[in-house]
Scaffold this motif. Sequence first.
Motif, PDB file in Angstrom:
ATOM      1  N   SER A   1       0.847  -1.195   0.000  1.00  0.00           N
ATOM      2  CA  SER A   1       0.000   0.000   0.000  1.00  0.00           C
ATOM      3  C   SER A   1       0.879   1.241   0.000  1.00  0.00           C
ATOM      4  CB  SER A   1      -0.893   0.007   1.235  1.00  0.00           C
ATOM      5  OG  SER A   1      -1.711  -1.139   1.245  1.00  0.00           O
ATOM      6  N   ALA A   2       1.999   1.129   0.660  1.00  0.00           N
ATOM      7  CA  ALA A   2       2.982   2.209   0.674  1.00  0.00           C
ATOM      8  C   ALA A   2       4.279   1.624   1.211  1.00  0.00           C
ATOM      9  CB  ALA A   2       2.524   3.367   1.557  1.00  0.00           C
ATOM     10  N   THR A   3       5.372   2.285   0.930  1.00  0.00           N
ATOM     11  CA  THR A   3       6.657   1.882   1.494  1.00  0.00           C
ATOM     12  C   THR A   3       7.445   3.161   1.761  1.00  0.00           C
ATOM     13  OG1 THR A   3       8.625   0.503   1.172  1.00  0.00           O
ATOM     14  CG2 THR A   3       7.661   1.508  -0.804  1.00  0.00           C
TER      15      THR A   3
ATOM     16  N   ALA B   1      14.363  16.259   3.848  1.00  0.00           N
ATOM     17  CA  ALA B   1      13.199  15.500   4.333  1.00  0.00           C
ATOM     18  C   ALA B   1      13.620  14.679   5.547  1.00  0.00           C
ATOM     19  CB  ALA B   1      12.674  14.573   3.251  1.00  0.00           C
ATOM     20  N   ILE B   2      12.700  14.564   6.511  1.00  0.00           N
ATOM     21  CA  ILE B   2      12.951  13.681   7.654  1.00  0.00           C
ATOM     22  C   ILE B   2      12.839  12.238   7.175  1.00  0.00           C
ATOM     23  CG2 ILE B   2      12.163  12.958   9.951  1.00  0.00           C
ATOM     24  CD1 ILE B   2      10.936  15.757  10.306  1.00  0.00           C
ATOM     25  N   LYS B   3      11.749  11.966   6.472  1.00  0.00           N
ATOM     26  CA  LYS B   3      11.518  10.599   6.013  1.00  0.00           C
ATOM     27  C   LYS B   3      10.570  10.635   4.819  1.00  0.00           C
ATOM     28  CE  LYS B   3      10.456   6.002   7.905  1.00  0.00           C
ATOM     29  NZ  LYS B   3      11.754   5.315   7.705  1.00  0.00           N
ATOM     30  N   THR B   4      10.904   9.842   3.817  1.00  0.00           N
ATOM     31  CA  THR B   4      10.157   9.861   2.557  1.00  0.00           C
ATOM     32  C   THR B   4       9.219   8.668   2.467  1.00  0.00           C
ATOM     33  OG1 THR B   4      12.131  10.796   1.503  1.00  0.00           O
ATOM     34  CG2 THR B   4      10.396   9.956   0.045  1.00  0.00           C
ATOM     35  N   LEU B   5       7.944   8.969   2.270  1.00  0.00           N
ATOM     36  CA  LEU B   5       6.976   7.906   1.990  1.00  0.00           C
ATOM     37  C   LEU B   5       6.858   7.732   0.472  1.00  0.00           C
ATOM     38  CD1 LEU B   5       3.794   6.954   3.721  1.00  0.00           C
ATOM     39  CD2 LEU B   5       3.526   7.562   1.318  1.00  0.00           C
ATOM     40  N   LEU B   6       6.804   6.509   0.036  1.00  0.00           N
ATOM     41  CA  LEU B   6       6.702   6.213  -1.396  1.00  0.00           C
ATOM     42  C   LEU B   6       5.339   5.580  -1.661  1.00  0.00           C
ATOM     43  CD1 LEU B   6      10.266   4.633  -1.639  1.00  0.00           C
ATOM     44  CD2 LEU B   6       9.624   6.897  -2.510  1.00  0.00           C
TER      45      LEU B   6
ATOM     46  N   ASP C   1      -7.710   4.847   4.203  1.00  0.00           N
ATOM     47  CA  ASP C   1      -6.503   5.221   3.478  1.00  0.00           C
ATOM     48  C   ASP C   1      -5.629   6.223   4.236  1.00  0.00           C
ATOM     49  OD1 ASP C   1      -5.172   4.632   0.969  1.00  0.00           O
ATOM     50  OD2 ASP C   1      -5.368   6.803   0.600  1.00  0.00           O
ATOM     51  N   ASP C   2      -6.248   7.104   5.004  1.00  0.00           N
ATOM     52  CA  ASP C   2      -5.451   8.133   5.686  1.00  0.00           C
ATOM     53  C   ASP C   2      -4.603   7.544   6.816  1.00  0.00           C
ATOM     54  OD1 ASP C   2      -7.932   7.767   7.226  1.00  0.00           O
ATOM     55  OD2 ASP C   2      -7.210   9.449   8.444  1.00  0.00           O
ATOM     56  N   LEU C   3      -4.881   6.301   7.199  1.00  0.00           N
ATOM     57  CA  LEU C   3      -4.062   5.680   8.259  1.00  0.00           C
ATOM     58  C   LEU C   3      -2.871   4.891   7.700  1.00  0.00           C
ATOM     59  CD1 LEU C   3      -6.626   4.440  10.957  1.00  0.00           C
ATOM     60  CD2 LEU C   3      -5.252   6.540  10.913  1.00  0.00           C
ATOM     61  N   ILE C   4      -2.799   4.778   6.385  1.00  0.00           N
ATOM     62  CA  ILE C   4      -1.708   3.984   5.793  1.00  0.00           C
ATOM     63  C   ILE C   4      -0.315   4.482   6.230  1.00  0.00           C
ATOM     64  CG2 ILE C   4      -0.594   3.295   3.609  1.00  0.00           C
ATOM     65  CD1 ILE C   4      -3.156   1.746   4.179  1.00  0.00           C
ATOM     66  N   PRO C   5      -0.040   5.784   6.197  1.00  0.00           N
ATOM     67  CA  PRO C   5       1.312   6.211   6.625  1.00  0.00           C
ATOM     68  C   PRO C   5       1.626   5.800   8.067  1.00  0.00           C
ATOM     69  CG  PRO C   5       0.246   7.967   5.391  1.00  0.00           C
ATOM     70  CD  PRO C   5      -0.817   6.919   5.642  1.00  0.00           C
TER      71      PRO C   5
ATOM     72  N   PHE D   1       6.502  11.360   8.087  1.00  0.00           N
ATOM     73  CA  PHE D   1       6.748  11.423   6.643  1.00  0.00           C
ATOM     74  C   PHE D   1       6.458  12.845   6.171  1.00  0.00           C
ATOM     75  CE2 PHE D   1       5.375   6.948   7.335  1.00  0.00           C
ATOM     76  CZ  PHE D   1       6.532   6.310   6.932  1.00  0.00           C
ATOM     77  N   ASP D   2       7.482  13.601   5.917  1.00  0.00           N
ATOM     78  CA  ASP D   2       7.262  14.977   5.477  1.00  0.00           C
ATOM     79  C   ASP D   2       7.532  15.140   3.982  1.00  0.00           C
ATOM     80  OD1 ASP D   2       9.954  14.559   5.754  1.00  0.00           O
ATOM     81  OD2 ASP D   2      10.377  16.501   6.684  1.00  0.00           O
ATOM     82  N   LEU D   3       7.731  14.010   3.309  1.00  0.00           N
ATOM     83  CA  LEU D   3       7.849  14.054   1.852  1.00  0.00           C
ATOM     84  C   LEU D   3       7.163  12.803   1.323  1.00  0.00           C
ATOM     85  CD1 LEU D   3       9.021  15.292  -0.780  1.00  0.00           C
ATOM     86  CD2 LEU D   3      11.089  13.925  -0.374  1.00  0.00           C
ATOM     87  N   GLU D   4       6.304  13.009   0.339  1.00  0.00           N
ATOM     88  CA  GLU D   4       5.604  11.868  -0.239  1.00  0.00           C
ATOM     89  C   GLU D   4       5.851  11.902  -1.739  1.00  0.00           C
ATOM     90  OE1 GLU D   4       1.652  11.252   1.401  1.00  0.00           O
ATOM     91  OE2 GLU D   4       1.022  10.314  -0.484  1.00  0.00           O
ATOM     92  N   LEU D   5       6.314  10.784  -2.271  1.00  0.00           N
ATOM     93  CA  LEU D   5       6.641  10.722  -3.703  1.00  0.00           C
ATOM     94  C   LEU D   5       6.062   9.441  -4.288  1.00  0.00           C
ATOM     95  CD1 LEU D   5      10.472  11.605  -3.565  1.00  0.00           C
ATOM     96  CD2 LEU D   5       8.632  13.108  -4.376  1.00  0.00           C
TER      97      LEU D   5
END
Lengths: 338, 338
Positions: free
Chosen positions: B33-35, B331-336, B135-139, B310-314
């Motif tokens: 769903s995300a990584t 970025a502190i941490k990138t969500l993909l 969906d908003d809980l995925i991160p 996650f302050d960056l989402e790509l």
Amino acid sequence: MLATVLHGPGDVRFEHVDDPKIVKPTDAVIKLSATCICGSDLWPYRGLQPMGGPAPMGHEYCGVVVEVGSDVRTVRPGQFVVGSFCISDNTCPHCRFGFPSSCEQREFMSGAQAPYARIPLADGTLVATAEMPPDDLIPSLLATSDVLGTGWYAADAARVRPGSTVAVVGDGAVGLMGVLSAKQMGAARIIAMSRHKSRQDLALEYGATDIVSERGEAGVATIKELTKGIGADSVLECVGTQESMSQAVQCARPGAMIGYVGVPHGVQFDGQALFFSQTGMLGGPAPVRRFLPHLMDLVLQRKIDPGKVFDLELPLADVAEGYRAMDDRRAIKTLLRV
Amino acid sequence: MLATVLHGPGDVRFEHVDDPKIVKPTDAVIKLSATCICGSDLWPYRGLQPMGGPAPMGHEYCGVVVEVGSDVRTVRPGQFVVGSFCISDNTCPHCRFGFPSSCEQREFMSGAQAPYARIPLADGTLVATAEMPPDDLIPSLLATSDVLGTGWYAADAARVRPGSTVAVVGDGAVGLMGVLSAKQMGAARIIAMSRHKSRQDLALEYGATDIVSERGEAGVATIKELTKGIGADSVLECVGTQESMSQAVQCARPGAMIGYVGVPHGVQFDGQALFFSQTGMLGGPAPVRRFLPHLMDLVLQRKIDPGKVFDLELPLADVAEGYRAMDDRRAIKTLLRV
């Protein structure tokens, strides 16, 4: 008075020193009932620890209060007392957190291999008994002052729990007290590493369930075998060399705690190796004062007999022979009668 | 499929790799769903950790099961699952002792910066939710897989207790999760060491009560001042360098535990210094699986919001930019997003 002074490696003298007296209003002076030689005294005796000049020796003590300073409130002349080898006020934040051995006013006791000793911070350091204890309990009460308190701390820091499997590295007096302590805390299995018959026997008497006489890799392999490849839940490191410490880490299962009480000499840890072994560690000078009332009670109720660790008893005047016997490993621990 | 492969320092490629499939009967394959990218991914990215060749990257994951091997019993296709970055059977003695990150069958997850991933030992590793999460809980659910679980372990290993004073060394994603965890465990005071405004803000949001922007000696001095000279009851070390580790030891009061979760790189401890500082230590790869059900519950009940880290989402295809942003500390941490 005549007391013990170490002048250099191997050079223990029983010689004239000033009589101890009250220096600060928080001091007490005690007449020792007995004193003893500590494994840690052997470090400077063997020249393995730098000395800044002649050193008055001895930090384990019990005896009768003969004089107190004007601020002393909790002990009085005539009382029998035991104190920790760490002088502490028992009121500072570190003491209240359970670590009087890191007291803000900490001093390390010295000069107790003598007929009389000055005890600083008497209120915080000394614990008095309700009445004069019988003479046959003196060795065990003396043991609570350091060697038992230190073994107890090793087991406490290693978080020994009822039913747990404990490995004890080191068959010196502290290691043997570690066995006794683990037993008191309810350990189901206590594996003592020892190569010496007399120490093995005492370990078994104190509650060891298994004796491992191999050292190093072979010793680790045996402990792994005894624990079905898992390792010990708690490890007590009671030596302080690189070899013994590495043995302790390798005997520990992931998530185990190692309580290490042998003052490390030349020991280095690799952070990454320690990380991946996932062993926890807590050591340091034992906060004996925290345990003292409980340990003295156990002795006074004759529930434990730590005094058996003294397998040589000499008059104080023969202290030099006491050091030699321990250095040669002819004695586990020498008690000195005052 | 297209997935993330690190070919050498700074050389992240999003390229064709074989589709994951069931290799052993205990495997599952999930559709992510995300990584995301982990701080530890930056060690090889920066050339600070040897590589044995091109490496499939990514070990934090959540998603929907698409296929399971014939022996898998506890998860089934269609379920939403989260797993730890440490693959574990959850039945061996180390798992039962609470340390699945040292499981006898441990593997470290890899290849999760991808649309699909193979999860070995699915029964032991994966935790399914009762229903498909919003969906908003995925991160936040993704965060439980490693970064939150690791921060939580730091606080657990450091024995954070209700009312205690906690210092957190490191303002990376794990450090921030350490702040959140300490708050959840009831710490009264949480001192976060951070020099970056955005991280300071998030630390405060997660429950930090004090921010210390100095480092090294000055940082230690400030923490000592904030704690009236005592030091912290618990220290969370979330970096893994010699400097950060030494800072952690110096911030800790005697008897404190340091939970260290930053993989140590070039860190050495002097045994005697550690002994006399009387600080306890427990670290290692976080046993996330132990905490996962509880942490997932906290997220699903919206009691914590670790996903804010996650302050960056790509999109996954832009993974190389995600690495660059974290390497530059943009970025502190990138969500993909997959």
